[in-house]
Structures are given as C-alpha cells and as structure tokens.
Design a protein around this motif. Sequence first.
Motif, PDB file in Angstrom:
ATOM      1  N   LYS A 128      -2.328  -5.284   7.437  1.00 53.79           N
ATOM      2  CA  LYS A 128      -1.990  -4.706   8.994  1.00 53.79           C
ATOM      3  C   LYS A 128      -2.903  -3.575   8.830  1.00 53.79           C
ATOM      4  CE  LYS A 128       2.017  -7.253  10.441  1.00 53.79           C
ATOM      5  NZ  LYS A 128       2.584  -6.961  11.844  1.00 53.79           N
ATOM      6  N   ARG A 156       0.771  -1.141   0.119  1.00 52.87           N
ATOM      7  CA  ARG A 156      -0.090   0.376   0.228  1.00 52.87           C
ATOM      8  C   ARG A 156       0.901   0.738   0.222  1.00 52.87           C
ATOM      9  NH1 ARG A 156      -4.486  -1.930   4.413  1.00 52.87           N
ATOM     10  NH2 ARG A 156      -6.303  -2.427   2.871  1.00 52.87           N
ATOM     11  N   SER A 193       2.466   0.957   3.968  1.00 55.95           N
ATOM     12  CA  SER A 193       1.511   0.681   4.750  1.00 55.95           C
ATOM     13  C   SER A 193       2.062  -1.148   4.028  1.00 55.95           C
ATOM     14  CB  SER A 193       0.962   0.731   5.740  1.00 55.95           C
ATOM     15  OG  SER A 193      -0.070   0.458   4.863  1.00 55.95           O
ATOM     16  N   LEU A 194       1.856  -1.917   4.885  1.00 55.03           N
ATOM     17  CA  LEU A 194       1.281  -3.647   4.648  1.00 55.03           C
ATOM     18  C   LEU A 194      -0.150  -3.955   4.553  1.00 55.03           C
ATOM     19  CD1 LEU A 194       3.636  -6.043   6.711  1.00 55.03           C
ATOM     20  CD2 LEU A 194       3.537  -5.841   3.539  1.00 55.03           C
ATOM     21  N   GLU A 254      -1.110   1.835  10.453  1.00 60.42           N
ATOM     22  CA  GLU A 254       0.740   1.967  11.042  1.00 60.42           C
ATOM     23  C   GLU A 254       0.771   2.585   9.546  1.00 60.42           C
ATOM     24  OE1 GLU A 254       3.069   0.485  13.225  1.00 60.42           O
ATOM     25  OE2 GLU A 254       4.743   2.074  13.378  1.00 60.42           O
ATOM     26  N   LEU A 255       1.355   4.249   9.336  1.00 62.06           N
ATOM     27  CA  LEU A 255       1.918   4.117   8.170  1.00 62.06           C
ATOM     28  C   LEU A 255       2.843   4.958   8.260  1.00 62.06           C
ATOM     29  CD1 LEU A 255      -0.648   6.426   5.803  1.00 62.06           C
ATOM     30  CD2 LEU A 255      -1.156   3.888   6.411  1.00 62.06           C
TER      31      LEU A 255
END
Lengths: 114, 115
Positions: B99, B31, B95-96, B103-104
């Motif tokens: 997840k 992402r 980001s993943l 959290e970026l």
Amino acid sequence: AQSVTQLDSQVPVFEEAPVELRCNYSSSVSVYLFWYVQYPNQGLQLLLKYLSGSTLVKSINGFEAEFNKSQTSFHLRKPSVHISDTAEYFCAVVLSGGYNKLIFGAGTRLAVHP
Amino acid sequence: DTGVSQDPRHKITKRGQNVTFRCDPISEHNRLYWYRQTLGQGPEFLTYFQNEAQLEKSRLLSDRFSAERPKGSFSTLEIQRTEQGDSAMYLCASSLLDKNTGELFFGEGSRLTVL
C-alpha cells in the motif's frame, strides 16, 4: 529532494469561524500529499490525502484540501471550526511509487477559542 | 487492531547514558519507520525497515544511534552516550508493503529528556 513549507506556525480562530492552513511543497517529481493531525497527547493521525484524480479531497470531519499543481500548494480549509479541532496540523509529501517515506512540514498549531 | 505501541512513553536520563526504545507495529504491517520530532518542528525521518531489513538511514542518525528489527516484528532504537541535543519525541510508524499510499500509522511516541 522534496520539501514542505507550512506558512503559519500558529493560527488562532474563534469557534464557528472558517479557517485555512497553508501548505506549499517543492518537488521535481510526482508526489502524494497529506494532512496529518496531532491532538494533544495523542499520536499523528491521517486527516486526508491526495493521490490522484479529483484535486479536492475531504475528510469525514468537515476539512477539505485542494491540490493545486501550478501553485504547488495543498491548503487545508474548514468552513466552520469547533473547539475540538484544536490540534497541530502537519502537511506532508511522499514520492509517488515510493515506500511511504513522508517528508513533513513544521506544523501549524490551530487554536480554536470560544 | 491494537495500533502501534511504543515503550516507554517517557524517559529521563543523564547525559552519557544509553537508552533504548521499543516499537511494536500493527501485526500485519511489514514496513516500520522511526521519526524524531523536536519542539516546534515536524517529524524528521530517521530510518526505515522492510521486514527485518534496514533499507534507509537518514544522515540525522549518527553513529550513536542504532535501530534493529530482528524478526521483522518489533523494533528497537538505541541511543548510546546520550547528549542534550537528543532530547526529542521519537515516533514509530508502520504500514503495509503493498500500500504505497503514504498512510503511516503512528504510535504515541517516546519522549526523551536528557539532563
């Protein structure tokens, strides 16, 4: 739509004094809450986050924030600040279960003086 | 982990010129996000990619702005016919996929000044 209000644009404080940076959010659905920090000439870094569970969350460098659903607040506190805490602090929200599209507040500049 | 890198870090251009910014996310992150930050404001969401697909664009992203992520790795943000109001810090984050924790991971940004 979600929104975030940071009530103080600047907070000056003396070293070793306590500090509170205020954040209120608006959302009709469940959200996750975050504090990001931006040190001078650096990128944004995650400081702490609330996803679920205990409403009091803590960072490794002594900051803590408490999620208050009834007051829609997520204020950031530290009992004793250091010069090195001088930075811009951003409160942010994201829809729980969404794709991490963060909505940020305008930021609070914390200036710690000796 | 080399983090998110952005290039150039600073760009000064004259009004009407085109500029392009590049973002290299953390290698396993699928992402990628672009944000814009002006003085005294928090970052504002511009657009989001999942792999190579651009899944959302903000109304802030006028027709003069275009973003691509052709192979699902690095991304470019192009601004055509720049205006003085485009002066800002352009932030990239990644980001993943699995997840969704908000959290970026941000790069240090590309600062654009339009004269």
